[in-house]
Scaffold this motif. Structure first.
Motif, mmCIF file in Angstrom:
data_model
loop_
_atom_site.group_PDB
_atom_site.id
_atom_site.type_symbol
_atom_site.label_atom_id
_atom_site.label_comp_id
_atom_site.label_asym_id
_atom_site.label_seq_id
_atom_site.Cartn_x
_atom_site.Cartn_y
_atom_site.Cartn_z
ATOM 1 N N ARG A 174 -3.411 -25.685 118.528
ATOM 2 C CA ARG A 174 -4.238 -26.231 117.443
ATOM 3 C C ARG A 174 -3.734 -27.617 117.037
ATOM 4 O O ARG A 174 -4.525 -28.522 116.778
ATOM 5 C CB ARG A 174 -4.195 -25.302 116.223
ATOM 6 N N GLN A 175 -2.386 -27.772 116.975
ATOM 7 C CA GLN A 175 -1.812 -29.062 116.584
ATOM 8 C C GLN A 175 -2.081 -30.124 117.650
ATOM 9 O O GLN A 175 -2.232 -31.304 117.340
ATOM 10 C CB GLN A 175 -0.302 -28.913 116.348
ATOM 11 N N ILE A 176 -2.172 -29.688 118.895
ATOM 12 C CA ILE A 176 -2.489 -30.623 119.988
ATOM 13 C C ILE A 176 -3.978 -30.973 119.932
ATOM 14 O O ILE A 176 -4.364 -32.134 120.020
ATOM 15 C CB ILE A 176 -2.138 -29.991 121.355
ATOM 16 N N TRP A 177 -4.827 -29.951 119.772
ATOM 17 C CA TRP A 177 -6.278 -30.142 119.812
ATOM 18 C C TRP A 177 -6.785 -31.041 118.694
ATOM 19 O O TRP A 177 -7.715 -31.817 118.905
ATOM 20 C CB TRP A 177 -6.990 -28.787 119.722
ATOM 21 N N GLN A 178 -6.189 -30.919 117.505
ATOM 22 C CA GLN A 178 -6.777 -31.628 116.367
ATOM 23 C C GLN A 178 -6.760 -33.148 116.538
ATOM 24 O O GLN A 178 -7.530 -33.867 115.905
ATOM 25 C CB GLN A 178 -6.108 -31.215 115.053
ATOM 26 N N ASP A 179 -5.888 -33.640 117.420
ATOM 27 C CA ASP A 179 -5.859 -35.085 117.702
ATOM 28 C C ASP A 179 -6.330 -35.396 119.113
ATOM 29 O O ASP A 179 -6.178 -36.531 119.586
ATOM 30 C CB ASP A 179 -4.435 -35.636 117.487
ATOM 31 N N ASN A 180 -6.867 -34.390 119.809
ATOM 32 C CA ASN A 180 -7.340 -34.584 121.186
ATOM 33 C C ASN A 180 -8.672 -33.857 121.367
ATOM 34 O O ASN A 180 -8.734 -32.778 121.958
ATOM 35 C CB ASN A 180 -6.309 -34.052 122.190
ATOM 36 N N GLN A 181 -9.732 -34.470 120.861
ATOM 37 C CA GLN A 181 -11.046 -33.825 120.858
ATOM 38 C C GLN A 181 -11.524 -33.498 122.270
ATOM 39 O O GLN A 181 -12.124 -32.444 122.503
ATOM 40 C CB GLN A 181 -12.070 -34.726 120.163
ATOM 41 N N ALA A 182 -11.234 -34.402 123.229
ATOM 42 C CA ALA A 182 -11.688 -34.170 124.613
ATOM 43 C C ALA A 182 -11.037 -32.919 125.197
ATOM 44 O O ALA A 182 -11.699 -32.097 125.841
ATOM 45 C CB ALA A 182 -11.375 -35.384 125.481
ATOM 46 N N LEU A 183 -9.724 -32.755 124.942
ATOM 47 C CA LEU A 183 -9.008 -31.581 125.450
ATOM 48 C C LEU A 183 -9.541 -30.305 124.792
ATOM 49 O O LEU A 183 -9.743 -29.277 125.459
ATOM 50 C CB LEU A 183 -7.507 -31.732 125.173
ATOM 51 N N PHE A 184 -9.801 -30.383 123.487
ATOM 52 C CA PHE A 184 -10.357 -29.228 122.772
ATOM 53 C C PHE A 184 -11.751 -28.897 123.317
ATOM 54 O O PHE A 184 -12.110 -27.734 123.501
ATOM 55 C CB PHE A 184 -10.423 -29.531 121.269
ATOM 56 N N GLY A 185 -12.527 -29.943 123.588
ATOM 57 C CA GLY A 185 -13.852 -29.741 124.158
ATOM 58 C C GLY A 185 -13.799 -29.028 125.495
ATOM 59 O O GLY A 185 -14.630 -28.160 125.793
ATOM 60 N N ASP A 186 -12.793 -29.375 126.311
ATOM 61 C CA ASP A 186 -12.623 -28.707 127.617
ATOM 62 C C ASP A 186 -12.329 -27.224 127.448
ATOM 63 O O ASP A 186 -12.726 -26.395 128.275
ATOM 64 C CB ASP A 186 -11.477 -29.366 128.409
ATOM 65 N N GLU A 187 -11.608 -26.875 126.377
ATOM 66 C CA GLU A 187 -11.271 -25.475 126.114
ATOM 67 C C GLU A 187 -12.486 -24.702 125.578
ATOM 68 O O GLU A 187 -12.703 -23.537 125.926
ATOM 69 C CB GLU A 187 -10.131 -25.392 125.080
ATOM 70 N N VAL A 188 -13.272 -25.366 124.736
ATOM 71 C CA VAL A 188 -14.390 -24.702 124.066
ATOM 72 C C VAL A 188 -15.621 -24.584 124.965
ATOM 73 O O VAL A 188 -16.353 -23.586 124.917
ATOM 74 C CB VAL A 188 -14.743 -25.472 122.758
ATOM 75 N N SER A 189 -15.827 -25.591 125.806
ATOM 76 C CA SER A 189 -17.053 -25.656 126.612
ATOM 77 C C SER A 189 -17.364 -24.383 127.412
ATOM 78 O O SER A 189 -18.493 -23.887 127.363
ATOM 79 C CB SER A 189 -16.977 -26.867 127.545
ATOM 80 N N PRO A 190 -16.395 -23.804 128.149
ATOM 81 C CA PRO A 190 -16.709 -22.572 128.887
ATOM 82 C C PRO A 190 -17.139 -21.425 127.983
ATOM 83 O O PRO A 190 -17.976 -20.600 128.366
ATOM 84 C CB PRO A 190 -15.387 -22.228 129.607
ATOM 85 N N LEU A 191 -16.590 -21.373 126.764
ATOM 86 C CA LEU A 191 -16.944 -20.306 125.829
ATOM 87 C C LEU A 191 -18.391 -20.475 125.352
ATOM 88 O O LEU A 191 -19.131 -19.503 125.232
ATOM 89 C CB LEU A 191 -15.999 -20.315 124.622
ATOM 90 N N LEU A 192 -18.780 -21.720 125.095
ATOM 91 C CA LEU A 192 -20.155 -21.967 124.642
ATOM 92 C C LEU A 192 -21.158 -21.623 125.745
ATOM 93 O O LEU A 192 -22.214 -21.043 125.485
ATOM 94 C CB LEU A 192 -20.319 -23.429 124.207
ATOM 95 N N LYS A 193 -20.808 -21.970 126.977
ATOM 96 C CA LYS A 193 -21.684 -21.621 128.114
ATOM 97 C C LYS A 193 -21.794 -20.107 128.246
ATOM 98 O O LYS A 193 -22.882 -19.566 128.469
ATOM 99 C CB LYS A 193 -21.117 -22.216 129.407
ATOM 100 N N GLN A 194 -20.660 -19.424 128.106
ATOM 101 C CA GLN A 194 -20.643 -17.953 128.205
ATOM 102 C C GLN A 194 -21.541 -17.340 127.131
ATOM 103 O O GLN A 194 -22.282 -16.387 127.392
ATOM 104 C CB GLN A 194 -19.205 -17.440 128.045
#
Length: 583
Positions: A146-166
């Protein structure tokens, strides 16, 4: 494997190798290395020979001691973090400095990860090292990510994207389910049950109490909704907020201006009805949007665009109209009905509002109330006039025939107005639920041309096919088959694959009920072209297999499902001056 030990002044395998290479007496060198690097406990030295006598290798002994100490240390880290000492995080940071050089050592790594997990703010340098190493990033706790993601939107997007597709795949799979039923359909699961889905739970865990990550997910959902117009993203927006509400994450719920509105609407969705008390609450939230805060209307419209919310609002509209009819009251005189139409209008306009960034409630077309709804009621009156006529003694009957066309106003509004179209479609479902064959045969052909082809959307076709199972015996009549297939479904199946697919879903369920001579025509008409998707081809093959099997064995009699529809019909007087009816 033992990288980092020299930084802490601890000898490793390379040091032992160098010692043995340069010494003259290897055995003495080994003894000295063991003495310097073993467990520095004087009383232990005399006990070790006993282990030798029992044939226990020194490695096994040291490993067991190490494992025990590591577990104790990890427990201690958790205890310090959960304590109330002011310097608890200072202690953990000191431990992190000492242990981090060994983070790549498998045996020590769990300790380092435990310390990282319990630090509310990991030093930036350490975060970058974890983020830059795929293996470390993979094994670190979600609290660190979470501490990494909050300043790295692209990385967070990569993590979230497969879940949204699912999530979208799961919703579409449910709409195309081969199980057709009016009792168990897309809208059957309760809101709380839906929030136990894998994707919602994972996203909730990833967000935790982090408002920044929550805002990022909402932005992803808005962007995808704009890009695809897929209303299931609106469902996820509402489910995510209510999932955080279930967990009492006040850090987020208290700052989301839609929280109380969603909470109230969620209760309505659970009951599949908006009662008068909750209607007043919802109206209060909408009326309470202050000047300068209009942007919240974008999120409110997205929440109202959720198909589960829309389903509840239209069902409530139909029930409200039914009550007005029983009271001989006009739609324009019902504040509850006007509010339902206002919310439907806001939800239907979600995409336009977010796209244009003009946050203003769409003006409701009052003619929907003054012209469209009366036109829809006239269809009901026609139906009941005919029904009453059929019950009269033969000497009192006239030559009245059942109407086959629809009022011009009704047809025009379902073509030109989103809200009117939605109500018209649900009215079709309502008469199907009542097993009203005549009214359905009259209405279905009129649904071929609707606003934005809403009648051929997956949600309506999913519901319609389920409702048509109540009229399964009517498919033995060519007239009814013509109304359902020739005059409605088959008008667009060749240009819309989803209609082809829903038609096959229906026929897979009703294959033993459809008129045999008509079935032969359908088999030829619905044969998938080469470019069809595998799902259509599989459904067609399954249908043909069922037909072959039914030829070999006679069909078993079906029992009609018992229904508690929640709508109580209004009694029609034997000789009414103005026919009244449930809608």
């Amino acid at each position: 494997m033992f990288a980092g030990l020299p930084e802490l002044g601890i000898s490793n395998g390379e040091d032992l190798k160098e010692t043995l290479t340069n010494c003259t007496e290897p055995l003495k060198a080994i003894d000295q290395f063991q003495a310097e690097n073993g467990i520095l406990l004087p009383t232990l030295q005399s006990a070790l020979p006993f282990l030798d006598l029992h044939g226990t290798p020194r490695l096994e002994f040291h490993q067991s001691v190490f494992d025990e100490l590591r577990d104790k240390l990890m427990e201690r880290v958790a205890t310090i973090a959960e304590g109330k000492e002011e310097d608890r995080y200072v202690k953990l940071e000191e431990l992190l400095e000492k242990s981090f050089p060994l983070v790549k050592m498998p045996s020590i790594q769990p300790v380092v990860m435990q310390v990282l997990k319990h630090l509310p703010k990991v030093p930036e340098k350490k975060l970058k090292q974890v983020m830059g190493d795929k293996e470390l990033y993979k094994v670190c706790a979600v609290e660190v990510k979470r501490q990494i993601w909050q300043d790295n939107q692209a990385l967070f997007g990569d993590e979230v994207s497969p879940l949204l597709k699912q999530y979208i795949v799961e919703k579409e799979t449910a709409l195309f389910s081969n199980d057709l039923s009016i009792l168990h359909n897309f809208f059957s699961p309760s809101p709380k049950t839906r929030r136990q889905g894998e994707v919602v739970l994972k996203l909730t865990q990833m967000i935790g109490k982090n408002v920044k990550l929550y805002d990022m997910v909402l932005q992803f959902l808005r962007t995808l909704f704009l890009r695809t117009r897929n209303v299931h993203y609106c469902t996820l927006r509402a489910e995510l907020l209510m999932s955080l509400h279930d967990l009492d994450i006040s850090e987020i719920c208290s700052v989301d201006p839609c929280h109380k509105f969603s909470w109230c609407l969620d209760a309505c969705i659970r009951e599949k009805f908006v009662d008068a008390k909750r209607a007043r609450e919802l109206q209060g939230f909408l009326d309470g949007v202050k000047k300068g805060q209009e942007q919240v209307l974008g999120d409110l419209s997205m929440i109202l665009c959720d198909p589960f919310a829309c389903n509840t609002l239209v069902l409530s509209t139909v029930k409200n109209l039914q009550e007005l009819l029983s009271q001989d009251a006009l739609p324009r005189d019902s504040p509850e009905l006007l509010l339902l139409l206002r919310m439907l209008s806001l939800g239907q306009g979600a995409w336009d509002m977010i796209d244009s960034q003009v946050f203003k409630e769409p003006r409701m077309d009052l003619e929907v109330v003054t012209r469209f709804l009366p036109a829809m009621m006239s269809i009901v009156v026609d139906d009941y006039t005919f029904t009453v006529e059929q019950k009269l003694p033969s000497e009192e009957k006239t030559s009245l025939t059942y109407p086959t066309t629809l009022p011009e106003t009704f047809s025009r509004y379902i073509q030109e107005n989103r809200v009117a179209c939605e109500i018209g479609l649900y009215y079709a479902l309502h008469i199907a639920k009542q097993r009203n064959k005549n009214a359905l045969q009259r209405l279905l052909p009129g649904l071929v041309d609707t606003y934005n082809d809403m009648a051929f959307g997956d949600i309506f076709l999913h519901l319609l096919t389920g409702h048509l199972t109540l009229l399964s015996d009517e498919f033995g009549s060519e007239e009814f088959c013509t109304a359902v297939f020739d005059n409605f479904l088959l008008t667009s199946f060749s240009s819309k694959e989803n209609v082809h697919r829903h038609s096959l879903r229906l026929l897979n369920h009703l294959h033993q009920k459809v008129l045999a001579s008509y079935m032969e025509t359908l088999i030829k008409t619905l044969e998938p072209p080469k470019q069809s998707s595998e799902s259509v081809k599989e459904l067609y093959t399954l249908w043909k297999e069922k037909l072959e099997a039914s030829k070999k064995s006679p069909p078993e009699p079906e029992e009609a499902p018992s229904l508690d529809l929640g709508l109580h019909p209004v009694t029609v007087p034997p000789t009414p001056s103005t026919p009244t009816t449930p809608v």
